[in-house]
Design a protein around this motif. Structure first.
Motif, PDB file in Angstrom:
ATOM      1  N   PHE A 377      -5.921  -6.778   0.374  1.00  0.00           N
ATOM      2  CA  PHE A 377      -6.045  -5.376   0.797  1.00  0.00           C
ATOM      3  C   PHE A 377      -7.014  -5.271   1.982  1.00  0.00           C
ATOM      4  O   PHE A 377      -6.734  -4.622   2.976  1.00  0.00           O
ATOM      5  CB  PHE A 377      -6.546  -4.557  -0.396  1.00  0.00           C
ATOM      6  CG  PHE A 377      -6.699  -3.085  -0.133  1.00  0.00           C
ATOM      7  CD1 PHE A 377      -5.595  -2.298   0.124  1.00  0.00           C
ATOM      8  CD2 PHE A 377      -7.953  -2.490  -0.165  1.00  0.00           C
ATOM      9  CE1 PHE A 377      -5.730  -0.942   0.344  1.00  0.00           C
ATOM     10  CE2 PHE A 377      -8.098  -1.137   0.062  1.00  0.00           C
ATOM     11  CZ  PHE A 377      -6.991  -0.357   0.321  1.00  0.00           C
ATOM     12  N   ASP A 380      -5.558  -7.169   5.217  1.00  0.00           N
ATOM     13  CA  ASP A 380      -4.204  -6.890   5.697  1.00  0.00           C
ATOM     14  C   ASP A 380      -4.172  -6.454   7.156  1.00  0.00           C
ATOM     15  O   ASP A 380      -3.276  -6.821   7.897  1.00  0.00           O
ATOM     16  CB  ASP A 380      -3.519  -5.833   4.836  1.00  0.00           C
ATOM     17  CG  ASP A 380      -2.138  -5.512   5.368  1.00  0.00           C
ATOM     18  OD1 ASP A 380      -1.308  -6.436   5.388  1.00  0.00           O
ATOM     19  OD2 ASP A 380      -1.903  -4.371   5.804  1.00  0.00           O
ATOM     20  N   SER A 490       7.303  -4.317   6.205  1.00  0.00           N
ATOM     21  CA  SER A 490       6.506  -3.471   5.319  1.00  0.00           C
ATOM     22  C   SER A 490       5.554  -4.309   4.481  1.00  0.00           C
ATOM     23  O   SER A 490       5.681  -5.519   4.365  1.00  0.00           O
ATOM     24  CB  SER A 490       7.436  -2.698   4.407  1.00  0.00           C
ATOM     25  OG  SER A 490       8.183  -3.615   3.650  1.00  0.00           O
ATOM     26  N   PHE A 491       4.585  -3.640   3.905  1.00  0.00           N
ATOM     27  CA  PHE A 491       3.604  -4.319   3.064  1.00  0.00           C
ATOM     28  C   PHE A 491       3.324  -3.421   1.868  1.00  0.00           C
ATOM     29  O   PHE A 491       2.850  -2.302   2.035  1.00  0.00           O
ATOM     30  CB  PHE A 491       2.332  -4.567   3.872  1.00  0.00           C
ATOM     31  CG  PHE A 491       1.138  -4.944   3.052  1.00  0.00           C
ATOM     32  CD1 PHE A 491       0.996  -6.231   2.573  1.00  0.00           C
ATOM     33  CD2 PHE A 491       0.141  -4.015   2.776  1.00  0.00           C
ATOM     34  CE1 PHE A 491      -0.118  -6.588   1.828  1.00  0.00           C
ATOM     35  CE2 PHE A 491      -0.973  -4.372   2.039  1.00  0.00           C
ATOM     36  CZ  PHE A 491      -1.106  -5.658   1.562  1.00  0.00           C
ATOM     37  N   THR A 492       3.708  -3.869   0.698  1.00  0.00           N
ATOM     38  CA  THR A 492       3.363  -3.116  -0.499  1.00  0.00           C
ATOM     39  C   THR A 492       2.655  -4.071  -1.434  1.00  0.00           C
ATOM     40  O   THR A 492       3.106  -5.177  -1.657  1.00  0.00           O
ATOM     41  CB  THR A 492       4.611  -2.558  -1.207  1.00  0.00           C
ATOM     42  OG1 THR A 492       5.519  -3.645  -1.399  1.00  0.00           O
ATOM     43  CG2 THR A 492       5.269  -1.476  -0.410  1.00  0.00           C
ATOM     44  N   LEU A 493       1.518  -3.648  -1.941  1.00  0.00           N
ATOM     45  CA  LEU A 493       0.717  -4.540  -2.766  1.00  0.00           C
ATOM     46  C   LEU A 493       0.150  -3.764  -3.939  1.00  0.00           C
ATOM     47  O   LEU A 493      -0.436  -2.703  -3.764  1.00  0.00           O
ATOM     48  CB  LEU A 493      -0.433  -5.114  -1.931  1.00  0.00           C
ATOM     49  CG  LEU A 493      -1.453  -5.968  -2.672  1.00  0.00           C
ATOM     50  CD1 LEU A 493      -0.888  -7.352  -2.936  1.00  0.00           C
ATOM     51  CD2 LEU A 493      -2.735  -6.072  -1.870  1.00  0.00           C
TER      52      LEU A 493
ATOM     53  N   LEU B  24      12.819  -1.518   2.497  1.00  0.00           N
ATOM     54  CA  LEU B  24      11.545  -0.877   2.167  1.00  0.00           C
ATOM     55  C   LEU B  24      11.756   0.245   1.161  1.00  0.00           C
ATOM     56  O   LEU B  24      10.990   0.414   0.217  1.00  0.00           O
ATOM     57  CB  LEU B  24      10.875  -0.339   3.445  1.00  0.00           C
ATOM     58  CG  LEU B  24       9.604   0.485   3.219  1.00  0.00           C
ATOM     59  CD1 LEU B  24       8.536  -0.333   2.511  1.00  0.00           C
ATOM     60  CD2 LEU B  24       9.054   0.998   4.546  1.00  0.00           C
ATOM     61  N   LYS B  25      12.841   0.999   1.364  1.00  0.00           N
ATOM     62  CA  LYS B  25      13.119   2.113   0.475  1.00  0.00           C
ATOM     63  C   LYS B  25      13.298   1.612  -0.954  1.00  0.00           C
ATOM     64  O   LYS B  25      12.771   2.178  -1.904  1.00  0.00           O
ATOM     65  CB  LYS B  25      14.389   2.818   0.946  1.00  0.00           C
ATOM     66  CG  LYS B  25      14.554   4.181   0.337  1.00  0.00           C
ATOM     67  CD  LYS B  25      15.655   4.940   1.024  1.00  0.00           C
ATOM     68  CE  LYS B  25      15.812   6.297   0.372  1.00  0.00           C
ATOM     69  NZ  LYS B  25      16.931   7.029   0.929  1.00  0.00           N
ATOM     70  N   LEU B  28       9.942   0.566  -2.378  1.00  0.00           N
ATOM     71  CA  LEU B  28       9.136   1.736  -2.725  1.00  0.00           C
ATOM     72  C   LEU B  28       9.643   2.361  -4.022  1.00  0.00           C
ATOM     73  O   LEU B  28       8.878   2.753  -4.890  1.00  0.00           O
ATOM     74  CB  LEU B  28       9.172   2.761  -1.588  1.00  0.00           C
ATOM     75  CG  LEU B  28       8.406   2.376  -0.321  1.00  0.00           C
ATOM     76  CD1 LEU B  28       8.684   3.377   0.794  1.00  0.00           C
ATOM     77  CD2 LEU B  28       6.906   2.309  -0.586  1.00  0.00           C
ATOM     78  N   PRO B  50      -4.649  -0.945   5.225  1.00  0.00           N
ATOM     79  CA  PRO B  50      -3.792  -0.017   4.472  1.00  0.00           C
ATOM     80  C   PRO B  50      -4.578   0.984   3.609  1.00  0.00           C
ATOM     81  O   PRO B  50      -5.799   0.970   3.621  1.00  0.00           O
ATOM     82  CB  PRO B  50      -3.009  -0.973   3.583  1.00  0.00           C
ATOM     83  CG  PRO B  50      -3.875  -2.163   3.408  1.00  0.00           C
ATOM     84  CD  PRO B  50      -4.673  -2.290   4.655  1.00  0.00           C
ATOM     85  N   LEU B  62      -0.347   0.710   0.632  1.00  0.00           N
ATOM     86  CA  LEU B  62       0.708   0.803   1.642  1.00  0.00           C
ATOM     87  C   LEU B  62       0.083   0.832   3.028  1.00  0.00           C
ATOM     88  O   LEU B  62      -1.013   1.363   3.205  1.00  0.00           O
ATOM     89  CB  LEU B  62       1.516   2.103   1.475  1.00  0.00           C
ATOM     90  CG  LEU B  62       2.343   2.334   0.231  1.00  0.00           C
ATOM     91  CD1 LEU B  62       3.044   3.676   0.348  1.00  0.00           C
ATOM     92  CD2 LEU B  62       3.355   1.226   0.060  1.00  0.00           C
ATOM     93  N   ARG B  63       0.780   0.250   3.999  1.00  0.00           N
ATOM     94  CA  ARG B  63       0.314   0.384   5.375  1.00  0.00           C
ATOM     95  C   ARG B  63       0.622   1.790   5.858  1.00  0.00           C
ATOM     96  O   ARG B  63       1.616   2.390   5.429  1.00  0.00           O
ATOM     97  CB  ARG B  63       1.024  -0.630   6.271  1.00  0.00           C
ATOM     98  CG  ARG B  63       0.435  -2.015   6.159  1.00  0.00           C
ATOM     99  CD  ARG B  63       1.126  -2.977   7.099  1.00  0.00           C
ATOM    100  NE  ARG B  63       0.582  -4.324   6.935  1.00  0.00           N
ATOM    101  CZ  ARG B  63       1.184  -5.420   7.365  1.00  0.00           C
ATOM    102  NH1 ARG B  63       2.351  -5.316   7.968  1.00  0.00           N
ATOM    103  NH2 ARG B  63       0.637  -6.602   7.196  1.00  0.00           N
ATOM    104  N   ASP B  66       4.088   2.440   6.996  1.00  0.00           N
ATOM    105  CA  ASP B  66       5.097   2.618   5.946  1.00  0.00           C
ATOM    106  C   ASP B  66       4.941   3.976   5.259  1.00  0.00           C
ATOM    107  O   ASP B  66       5.930   4.621   4.908  1.00  0.00           O
ATOM    108  CB  ASP B  66       4.993   1.493   4.913  1.00  0.00           C
ATOM    109  CG  ASP B  66       5.279   0.135   5.529  1.00  0.00           C
ATOM    110  OD1 ASP B  66       6.052   0.095   6.501  1.00  0.00           O
ATOM    111  OD2 ASP B  66       4.733  -0.868   5.039  1.00  0.00           O
TER     112      ASP B  66
END
Lengths: 670, 82
Positions: A377, A380, A490-493, B24-25, B28, B50, B62-63, B66
């Motif tokens: 986090f 990033d 994208s980046f989801t964590l 991405l959708k 999410l 993020p 999330l960034r 995004d």
């Protein structure tokens, strides 16, 4: 897999304790981690008459990454007798999304509510009977950490009754499901579920369906017509999958509301800790402090056991020698065993084992605490700047343990481009096979005479690691501008809740694991290498000792980059494992003056200095240790993960090129 | 209607729509970002990007790029006190 009807599959979101349950049942020491995607491949073990399969954590059956695809295909298409969906009781709502998706498969599914003790502490009470009623499946509450309720759950499985689960969608969708179901051929089972997937019209998934169900859905004209009709009816295909997802979440929310009671005010412990660990002024200092403490404890703590081990091995050598003399063993064989095999092997054990045995438990404690995702986090932004993914921070952390593991861990990165960047740069962080030899050289050349030698070595080590990290950023950027062009995806964590680690258990496990790993490496790599070196140093061709051909071959090149022929030869011979590079060099040096007691730092320093080592040599050695070709295991792993010789070669060339350039510059400038 | 990246730490809002590219959708959606879900902005990383959000009981980072693709209603007020 044999015996398909006896398989129990453990499924669930990442980080819900699947692997803990798996370990408890099978006794295997699969390492459990507090970050998502630690289990990157299927693991199987045995419990009583069952085969237990632990699959990678997944958020849903719509896969986004290779590890999730493994999980999805296993759940949807492998014939397991039972599926146990493990849920985090403290975070039921999001977890229920996957539970409902799996329930729709209508296989024999059981919900396992884990971390009940933690939920209780947070004041969360869950009505298990009500939950079971709403989901139409058996529900068990367990506390995996303490092993509570797990065996009881498995033992009860054969006596359970499984009912059908059917989630009702909007009338329009229900009608479409009906029509599609009717046009599917007779032999296909679970038609409702397949109809839903066809409605979603996800090409990847349909490809898997065709493969596993052995039926080409695209060849059915009626089906194609229907799917086209639905497309026109609902707009884009995305739209209908949105509605399906929303319906599932709606139901999840309803179930959660009906079954969960929060009696106390939510604890803000996680929020406060995150304020510190990710705060504007505290994030970077915290990271550096943690790293410093770990390295310091490793450097400082490794001294004593190292000395003790090398003392023991020296004494043992004396007895072995006496024994050989007694049985009148050929002196050449004696030398082969003692000078060749014994010395290299005992070096690997006495110098390499203690730092690893200390470093790993400490690292694991941080990991179990839940700190590692916070590193991702925090960092990033830097990764985003070098056009890569923040999760690369996690694969780098794994790389500190072992680069081969780090490379496999790159599966947690969704985008293929970013995954390749992470794979190619993984060896920039020193793995634990390189750690101890860097520490040894730092200690004897830079902080030997210092009053606070432990602390100075720590600080230097910190600089070494940080240069590795810096180089990772630089090269990730260069790669995304050249070989792997593209913009960051994208980046989801997920930032999981902090959990109290169990130091006792971790230390014991890790100690045993490390000891075995190092011993195994010693047996498989150090012994043959020691033997090979002995042969190379004790045979001659045309009156010149064999190994000298190799040393002379690299002499000029070595001198050009501040090293010498011996060091380069050791790096080349040490391809199987980084741990043995330094002992190999020492053996090659002592081959000419045959005096050294390996494993004793004082004699190492004398030996190196008499062989022309200076501070510059030491610096170049460290730089080259940090940046050179990865070990053969890592190279093979890169090939396995990318299925491409080209990328494997790049993973060899890039760090080697950097190492040679840096050493060349150091040699030129100093 | 605003996008999620404009929400300040401590504010709570409801998702109206998501207009991201399919991969991405989908991601999410898996994490709980669906229409009508409540999102709380928790804190930003020290560099401002993020950002961590609470969604469906878990914390997801999330960034901002995004988060921009998630359209939410105007915040109702503070959930956490800064």
């Amino acid at each position: 897999m044999k015996n398909k009807n006896k398989i129990i599959t453990l499924a669930g979101n990442p980080n819900v304790g699947k692997s803990t349950i798996f370990n408890f049942l099978t006794g295997m020491n699969q390492h459990t981690g507090n970050w998502s995607g630690k289990t990157v491949a299927n693991a199987t073990g045995k419990y009583k008459e069952f085969f237990i399969a632990d699959i990678p954590g997944t958020y849903s059956l719509h896969s986004n990454s290779p590890e999730e695809e493994i999980a999805r295909d296993f759940l949807c298409f492998e014939e397991s007798e039972y599926i146990i969906v493990v849920c985090d009781a403290t975070n039921l709502e999001r977890n229920l999304n996957l539970v409902i998706q799996i329930a729709e498969l209508n296989k024999k599914t059981v919900l396992c509510l884990n971390m009940l003790d933690e939920a209780k502490k947070k004041g969360i009470a869950i009505d298990i009977n009500k939950l079971s009623e709403l989901l139409n499946m058996p529900v068990f509450g367990v506390t995996a950490k303490k092993g509570k309720g797990i065996k009881e759950m498995i033992d009860k499985l054969p006596t359970l009754e499984f009912k059908e689960f059917k989630l009702k969608y909007s009338p329009a969708i229900e009608e479409s499901i009906n029509e599609i179901e009717k046009s599917l051929p007779e032999f296909i089972d679970n038609k409702r579920w397949i109809a839903l997937r066809l409605l979603e019209n996800n090409n990847d998934f349909i490809a898997s369906l065709i493969k596993y169900k052995n039926y080409d859905f695209y060849s059915n004209d009626k089906l194609i017509q229907l799917m086209q009709k639905e497309k026109n009816l609902f707009g884009e295909s995305d739209n209908i999958s949105d509605i399906i997802a929303e319906t599932i979440y709606e139901y999840a929310t309803k179930v959660k509301k009906a079954t969960t009671k929060i009696t106390e005010k939510k604890s803000d412990k996680d929020y406060l800790l995150d304020k510190i660990f990710t705060g504007k002024y505290t994030a970077i200092p915290c990271m550096l402090i943690f790293l410093t403490i770990i390295i310091w404890l490793t450097v400082k703590g490794a001294n004593y056991p190292s000395k003790l081990l090398s003392y023991l091995f020296e004494n043992l050598e004396y007895y072995i020698k006496n024994f050989f003399i007694k049985i009148n063993l050929n002196p050449l064989v004696q030398s082969f065993i003692i000078d060749g095999i014994y010395k290299v092997t005992t070096w690997v054990i006495s110098v390499m084992l203690p730092p690893m045995a200390i470093f790993f438990p400490l690292f694991t404690i941080l990991e179990d605490f839940g700190y590692l995702p916070r590193i991702a986090f925090n960092l990033d932004k830097c990764f985003a700047c070098s056009k890569s993914c923040g999760k690369q921070a996690l694969t780098m952390c794994m790389g500190i343990g072992c680069n081969a593991v780090g490379v496999t861990g790159c599966r947690i990165i969704d985008s293929k481009r970013e995954r390749l960047i992470a794979i190619l740069t993984n060896s920039f962080v020193p793995c634990n096979g390189r750690f101890p030899s860097i520490i040894v050289i730092l200690t004897i050349f830079f902080s030997w005479s210092s009053k606070y030698s432990g602390l100075t070595t720590t600080l230097y080590m910190l600089i070494v690691i940080c240069s590795g990290i810096l180089m990772t950023f630089i090269f990730s950027y260069i790669l995304s501008k050249t070989l792997l062009k593209g913009i960051p995806s994208s980046f989801t964590l997920e930032l999981p809740p902090y959990r109290t680690p169990q130091p006792g258990k971790i230390i014991v496990h890790s100690l045993i694991n490390r000891t075995f790993t190092v011993m195994w490496r010693a047996v498989t790599v150090a012994i043959p290498c020691g033997a090979l070196i002995w042969i190379l140093t004790n045979t001659s061709i045309n009156g010149v000792i064999t190994v000298n051909y190799l040393i002379n071959l690299f002499k000029n090149f070595g001198n050009l980059i501040g090293l010498d022929g011996v060091i380069i030869s050791s790096f080349i011979l040490g391809i199987p494992a980084n741990e043995i590079i330094l002992p190999l060099a020492i053996m090659l040096y002592s081959g000419t003056n045959a005096l050294t007691e390996i494993g004793n730092l004082e004699s190492v320093i004398t030996l190196l200095i008499t062989n022309g080592w200076t501070i510059k040599t030491a610096l170049c050695y460290i730089a080259f240790t940090l940046f050179h070709w990865p070990c053969s295991t890592t190279l093979l792993t890169v090939y396995k993960e990318t299925k491409s010789i080209k990328w494997m070669l790049y993973s060899f060339i890039i760090p080697t090129f950097i190492g040679i350039s840096i050493c060349f510059l150091l040699n030129l400038l100093l | 209607m605003v996008s999620l990246n404009t929400i300040n730490p401590g504010e709570k809002c409801k998702i109206i729509s998501i207009s991201a590219y399919p991969a991405l959708k989908r991601r999410l959606k898996d994490l709980g970002f669906v229409k009508n879900a409540t999102v709380t902005c928790l804190y930003k990383s020290f560099s401002g990007d993020p950002t961590a959000y609470r969604i469906k009981g878990s914390v997801i980072a999330l960034r901002n790029a995004d988060a921009k693709k998630i359209i939410v209603n105007t915040p109702e007020g503070k959930d956490y006190e800064e």
